[in-house]
Design an enzyme around this catalytic site. Structure first.
Site, short mmCIF file in Angstrom:
data_model
loop_
_atom_site.label_atom_id
_atom_site.label_comp_id
_atom_site.label_asym_id
_atom_site.label_seq_id
_atom_site.Cartn_x
_atom_site.Cartn_y
_atom_site.Cartn_z
CG HIS A 6 21.81 80.33 28.20
ND1 HIS A 6 21.53 81.21 27.25
CD2 HIS A 6 20.89 79.78 28.74
CE1 HIS A 6 20.41 81.05 27.11
NE2 HIS A 6 19.61 80.31 28.02
CB CYS A 39 19.20 85.21 21.93
SG CYS A 39 20.08 83.98 22.36
CB CYS A 69 32.93 86.53 22.81
SG CYS A 69 34.43 85.85 23.18
CB CYS A 91 23.99 85.67 28.31
SG CYS A 91 24.03 86.82 26.89
CB CYS A 114 37.50 79.29 24.80
SG CYS A 114 37.42 80.80 25.86
CB CYS A 168 49.31 80.53 21.07
SG CYS A 168 48.19 81.04 22.34
CB CYS A 202 47.58 81.82 29.28
SG CYS A 202 46.15 80.92 28.63
CB CYS A 222 46.43 74.54 25.92
SG CYS A 222 45.76 75.37 24.62
CB CYS A 262 29.93 82.22 24.06
SG CYS A 262 30.83 80.90 25.15
CB CYS A 279 25.86 81.33 21.12
SG CYS A 279 26.51 82.16 22.72
CB CYS A 306 33.03 85.79 29.65
SG CYS A 306 34.21 84.35 29.65
CB CYS A 330 40.93 79.77 24.57
SG CYS A 330 42.20 79.76 23.19
#
Length: 303
Positions: A221, A244, A271, A224, A281, A51, A54, A146, A278, A250, A259, A184
């Site tokens: 996790h 949580c 996210c 987090c 991805c 798509c 990236c 991908c 989450c 999640c 992330c 993603c």
């Protein structure tokens, strides 16, 4: 504009900070930036079934920013989304790059191995172009889930037979240095940091999925900010509730990525901080299970 050693040191310092690397690496990172700016690190960027997300994510890069990254540091032979060349000029640019060789091949998107005509560049199937380009590359970097594992294009029923680049190379019996940067999209710092490391230190430490352990070495996790609430068994039962998000589906408990430490869009958000789950991805299995729901819905409580 003439670039000086001071400029490279300044940008390298900002990059180190964004990547969370130790300051002792500053001279080597500055050298890597200088190599990139001097055209000694040519990059050929090809796109398969994707798509272009990236590519868009790359333009969200900070330290260096997108303008500096594109005009100062990345010696792009060709990029299907960013390059101005079209038609015969675009084809010539790719052919010239492949003939010259020695570049880092960045691949975005999955490879259609079932219906090869599903993705073509000029008059050549992408799967065949990929193999030619990979043979001449010093390393292959797969940006996004991908390209790494098939991702959304490979979701069932996967009529095109979409697969990741590693699977395509393996099927062709072609062994090349390969790095997977799933996500993603891929975080721009993961890509820029990996390119820098390949330039100055060779391949980074990789796990069994060919992912750099620096970025994918721990479960999301474990890092987090809601981990303490997980331990207290304080779970949200519906979107918008405190607690949580584990019982909302999640996927941080099975997803390896940083992330939560890095954030997106300049570290503004990610996210879970945005009170979404989450969706995993960056997992190899992302989108491949038809039974996987992105949210474990409590519809009756929501409406």
């Amino acid at each position: 504009m003439k670039l000086t050693r001071r400029t490279f040191l300044k940008d390298a310092g900002l990059l180190l900070a964004s990547l969370g690397l130790e300051p002792s690496l500053l001279p080597r990172m500055a050298d890597a930036l200088e190599d990139m700016a001097g055209g000694r690190a040519p990059i050929l960027w090809l796109q398969g079934l994707s798509c272009s997300g990236c590519s868009v994510s790359l333009l969200n890069s900070e330290s260096p920013g997108p303008a500096d990254l594109i005009t100062r540091y990345l010696s792009l032979y060709f990029h299907q989304t960013l390059s101005a060349a079209t038609g015969a000029a675009a084809k010539d640019a790719v052919e010239t790059a492949i003939a010259k060789g020695g570049y880092i091949l960045v691949v975005e998107g999955a490879v259609p191995l079932g219906i090869k005509e599903a993705c073509k560049f000029a008059d050549e199937n992408f799967s065949e172009q990929l193999l030619r380009a990979a043979r001449a590359a010093q390393a292959v970097v797969c940006t996004g889930t991908c390209a790494a594992f098939g991702g959304v294009p490979a979701a069932p029923p996967n009529l095109t037979g979409a697969a990741g680049v590693g699977a395509a190379l393996k099927q062709a019996g072609l062994a090349r240095p390969l790095i997977n940067l799933p996500g993603c999209p891929t975080h721009p710092a993961w890509l820029v940091g990996t390119l820098m490391q390949v330039l100055k230190s060779g391949l980074p430490d990789l796990d069994d999925q060919q992912r750099p352990t620096r970025f994918y070495g721990h479960l999301l996790h474990e890092q987090c900010p809601l981990f303490a609430q997980y331990q207290k068994k304080h779970f949200a039962q519906a979107l918008g509730e405190e607690g949580c998000l584990f019982k909302m589906g999640c996927q941080g408990v099975v997803t390896q990525a940083d992330c939560s430490l890095r954030g997106w869009n300049g570290g503004v958000n990610w996210c879970v901080r945005g009170r979404s789950i989450c969706i995993g991805c960056a997992r190899p299995e992302f989108a491949l299970d038809p039974q996987f729901a992105f949210f474990r819905l409590n519809e009756n409580d929501l409406y």
